[in-house]
Design a protein around this motif. Structure first.
Motif, PDB file in Angstrom:
ATOM      1  N   GLY A 267       0.845  -1.194   0.000  1.00 15.61           N
ATOM      2  CA  GLY A 267       0.000   0.000   0.000  1.00 15.61           C
ATOM      3  C   GLY A 267       0.880   1.243   0.000  1.00 15.61           C
ATOM      4  N   ARG A 268       0.626   2.128   0.963  1.00 13.00           N
ATOM      5  CA  ARG A 268       1.406   3.354   1.053  1.00 13.00           C
ATOM      6  C   ARG A 268       2.592   3.233   2.011  1.00 13.00           C
ATOM      7  N   ARG A 269       2.770   2.068   2.584  1.00 12.50           N
ATOM      8  CA  ARG A 269       3.826   1.903   3.560  1.00 12.50           C
ATOM      9  C   ARG A 269       4.975   1.082   2.978  1.00 12.50           C
ATOM     10  N   GLY A 270       6.143   1.233   3.568  1.00 13.47           N
ATOM     11  CA  GLY A 270       7.312   0.491   3.126  1.00 13.47           C
ATOM     12  C   GLY A 270       8.412   0.586   4.162  1.00 13.47           C
ATOM     13  N   GLY A 271       9.489  -0.155   3.935  1.00 13.58           N
ATOM     14  CA  GLY A 271      10.597  -0.115   4.874  1.00 13.58           C
ATOM     15  C   GLY A 271      11.660  -1.132   4.533  1.00 13.58           C
ATOM     16  N   LEU A 272      12.629  -1.283   5.439  1.00 14.29           N
ATOM     17  CA  LEU A 272      13.722  -2.244   5.307  1.00 14.29           C
ATOM     18  C   LEU A 272      13.605  -3.287   6.401  1.00 14.29           C
ATOM     19  N   ALA A 273      14.045  -4.488   6.097  1.00 12.52           N
ATOM     20  CA  ALA A 273      13.991  -5.565   7.083  1.00 12.52           C
ATOM     21  C   ALA A 273      15.074  -6.584   6.762  1.00 12.52           C
ATOM     22  N   ARG A 274      15.411  -7.399   7.746  1.00  8.99           N
ATOM     23  CA  ARG A 274      16.337  -8.503   7.511  1.00  8.99           C
ATOM     24  C   ARG A 274      15.590  -9.686   6.882  1.00  8.99           C
ATOM     25  N   PRO A 275      16.288 -10.471   6.049  1.00 11.01           N
ATOM     26  CA  PRO A 275      15.649 -11.702   5.564  1.00 11.01           C
ATOM     27  C   PRO A 275      15.283 -12.594   6.744  1.00 11.01           C
ATOM     28  N   GLY A 276      14.287 -13.370   6.540  1.00  8.00           N
ATOM     29  CA  GLY A 276      13.780 -14.223   7.619  1.00  8.00           C
ATOM     30  C   GLY A 276      12.278 -14.071   7.703  1.00  8.00           C
ATOM     31  N   THR A 277      11.761 -13.856   8.897  1.00  4.45           N
ATOM     32  CA  THR A 277      10.323 -13.676   9.081  1.00  4.45           C
ATOM     33  C   THR A 277       9.992 -12.187   9.018  1.00  4.45           C
ATOM     34  N   LEU A 278       9.203 -11.828   8.030  1.00  4.17           N
ATOM     35  CA  LEU A 278       8.766 -10.436   7.873  1.00  4.17           C
ATOM     36  C   LEU A 278       7.392 -10.295   8.521  1.00  4.17           C
ATOM     37  N   ARG A 279       7.278  -9.394   9.503  1.00  6.56           N
ATOM     38  CA  ARG A 279       6.012  -9.196  10.219  1.00  6.56           C
ATOM     39  C   ARG A 279       5.461  -7.814   9.843  1.00  6.56           C
ATOM     40  N   LEU A 280       4.236  -7.794   9.293  1.00  7.69           N
ATOM     41  CA  LEU A 280       3.619  -6.560   8.825  1.00  7.69           C
ATOM     42  C   LEU A 280       2.178  -6.464   9.326  1.00  7.69           C
ATOM     43  N   ARG A 281       1.632  -5.249   9.236  1.00 10.55           N
ATOM     44  CA  ARG A 281       0.224  -5.030   9.549  1.00 10.55           C
ATOM     45  C   ARG A 281      -0.520  -4.775   8.245  1.00 10.55           C
ATOM     46  N   ALA A 282      -1.688  -5.394   8.077  1.00  8.93           N
ATOM     47  CA  ALA A 282      -2.481  -5.246   6.859  1.00  8.93           C
ATOM     48  C   ALA A 282      -3.125  -3.871   6.812  1.00  8.93           C
ATOM     49  N   PRO A 283      -3.382  -3.332   5.615  1.00  9.14           N
ATOM     50  CA  PRO A 283      -4.126  -2.074   5.505  1.00  9.14           C
ATOM     51  C   PRO A 283      -5.491  -2.194   6.181  1.00  9.14           C
ATOM     52  N   LEU A 284      -6.052  -1.046   6.585  1.00 12.89           N
ATOM     53  CA  LEU A 284      -7.345  -1.052   7.259  1.00 12.89           C
ATOM     54  C   LEU A 284      -8.485  -1.319   6.282  1.00 12.89           C
ATOM     55  N   GLN A 285      -8.389  -0.754   5.082  1.00 17.46           N
ATOM     56  CA  GLN A 285      -9.485  -0.924   4.139  1.00 17.46           C
ATOM     57  C   GLN A 285      -9.382  -2.273   3.438  1.00 17.46           C
ATOM     58  N   LYS A 286     -10.568  -2.791   3.100  1.00 13.21           N
ATOM     59  CA  LYS A 286     -10.575  -4.076   2.418  1.00 13.21           C
ATOM     60  C   LYS A 286     -10.184  -3.874   0.953  1.00 13.21           C
ATOM     61  N   GLY A 287      -9.774  -4.983   0.321  1.00 13.22           N
ATOM     62  CA  GLY A 287      -9.397  -4.931  -1.082  1.00 13.22           C
ATOM     63  C   GLY A 287      -8.178  -5.802  -1.352  1.00 13.22           C
ATOM     64  N   ARG A 288      -7.715  -5.726  -2.563  1.00 11.02           N
ATOM     65  CA  ARG A 288      -6.533  -6.504  -2.985  1.00 11.02           C
ATOM     66  C   ARG A 288      -5.337  -5.565  -3.052  1.00 11.02           C
ATOM     67  N   PHE A 289      -4.252  -5.957  -2.367  1.00  8.51           N
ATOM     68  CA  PHE A 289      -3.032  -5.162  -2.354  1.00  8.51           C
ATOM     69  C   PHE A 289      -1.861  -6.038  -2.817  1.00  8.51           C
ATOM     70  N   THR A 290      -0.780  -5.381  -3.216  1.00  7.17           N
ATOM     71  CA  THR A 290       0.421  -6.105  -3.647  1.00  7.17           C
ATOM     72  C   THR A 290       1.568  -5.818  -2.690  1.00  7.17           C
ATOM     73  N   LEU A 291       2.111  -6.889  -2.132  1.00  6.97           N
ATOM     74  CA  LEU A 291       3.302  -6.789  -1.298  1.00  6.97           C
ATOM     75  C   LEU A 291       4.512  -7.038  -2.195  1.00  6.97           C
ATOM     76  N   THR A 292       5.410  -6.065  -2.258  1.00  9.25           N
ATOM     77  CA  THR A 292       6.621  -6.183  -3.066  1.00  9.25           C
ATOM     78  C   THR A 292       7.831  -6.227  -2.149  1.00  9.25           C
ATOM     79  N   VAL A 293       8.665  -7.217  -2.340  1.00 10.56           N
ATOM     80  CA  VAL A 293       9.898  -7.360  -1.569  1.00 10.56           C
ATOM     81  C   VAL A 293      11.051  -7.430  -2.571  1.00 10.56           C
TER      82      VAL A 293
END
Length: 311
Positions: A267-293
């Motif tokens: 969505g409108r959020r992004g960031g950096l993380a280490r490889p392994g387990t990525l923990r994120l929070r889903a957008p509030l609004q319903k719909g289809r989103f694309t997670l890009t890593v």
């Protein structure tokens, strides 16, 4: 009178000896009729390669009619290659296919060319041995590390190393998906091949590739290929490509990569993380989103389907 005759005889013998010595020395000082020899050291008459025949090359100081034979270790003639053929002054090259006069392949071992010059009335057995070798090398103790590579230039898992030992010196070959992609430079009893996932400078597509090793010796005999092994080219991979989650809920996703950090966006959020387990929070609004890593210029995506919380 007897003393005079004896003196004359001694002088005549001395003169004859001196003449013979001078003639012998003159013959010794004459250059050999052939020179500049260049003979193949080893070959395999049964290989499907350029070295299935041996080259016997030399130079003639003057034109002559030649007989060329091959002799074994006991000086026995095992093949007549040339009989009474006229050659001009200069380079001569003759090929021998490793067979006897009946067309049968000769036994493994050392052989020598024997050249007779009919006009010069001289015979030369070249000291250069030609070895027949029909035994293919065998690969032993083959290893591949790592099993997964990411050839993105960050010096972390950029290539795989294949190590092997041979039963005799040979050059190693690497086959990827049935095509030769690697070749060592020198024949050695043990060596290694490194492969960075590239073909003519272009990296192969991510995924599973089949690799095998083989080798050939200086005579041209080729070993059997090793059993196929799986090599994975991977830059960044996700544990799943479809995620179902309720709005605002947290979810976890496995991220595999050799990079130190990965960049993500949802969505409108992004960031950096280490490889392994990525923990994120889903957008509030319903719909289809694309997670890009992404990592080092390579990206992968997963579809995130957000639904309303149950009431």
């Amino acid at each position: 009178m007897a003393r005079i005759a004896s003196t004359v005889l001694v002088v005549a013998l001395l003169a004859a000896t001196a003449t013979a010595f001078a003639l012998t020395q003159g013959l010794k000082n004459q250059p050999a009729a052939i020179f500049g020899t260049d003979v193949d050291e080893v070959f395999s008459p049964i290989c499907d390669c350029d070295s299935r025949s041996a080259s016997i090359a030399f130079k003639l100081r003057r034109p002559d009619r030649l007989d060329v034979a091959i002799v074994d270790g006991s000086e026995r003639v095992v093949r007549t290659v040339v009989r009474g053929r006229e050659y001009a002054k200069g380079p001569v090259e003759i090929h021998w296919d490793g067979r006897d006069d009946l067309g049968a392949v000769l036994a493994e071992g050392d052989y020598k060319p024997r050249i007779h010059l009919r006009g010069d009335r001289t015979t030369y057995t070249l000291p250069n041995p030609i070895t027949i070798d029909v035994t293919a090398p065998r690969l032993e103790r083959v290893s591949m590390r790592p099993l997964v590579i990411s050839p993105d230039g960050d010096r972390r898992g950029d290539y795989a190393t294949f190590r092997y030992t041979l039963t005799e010196p040979g050059r190693g070959m690497l086959f990827v998906d049935g095509q030769r992609r690697g070749l060592t430079r020198f024949p050695r009893p043990q060596d290694s091949i490194q492969w960075s996932g590239r073909v003519k400078g272009t990296v192969l597509a991510p995924g599973v590739h089949t690799v095998r090793l083989a080798a050939f010796d200086p005579a041209g005999n080729v070993s059997e290929q090793t059993s196929p092994r799986r090599l994975v080219i991977r830059y960044v991979a996700l544990g799943r490509n479809r995620i179902n989650v309720t709005g605002g809920a947290r979810f976890a996703l496995r991220v595999s990569s050799d990079a130190r950090r990965v960049r993500w966006s949802l969505g409108r959020r992004g960031g950096l993380a280490r490889p392994g387990t990525l923990r994120l929070r889903a957008p509030l609004q319903k719909g289809r989103f694309t997670l890009t890593v992404s990592a080092n210029g390579h990206a992968t995506r997963a579809a995130v389907f957000v639904v309303e919380p149950a009431r």
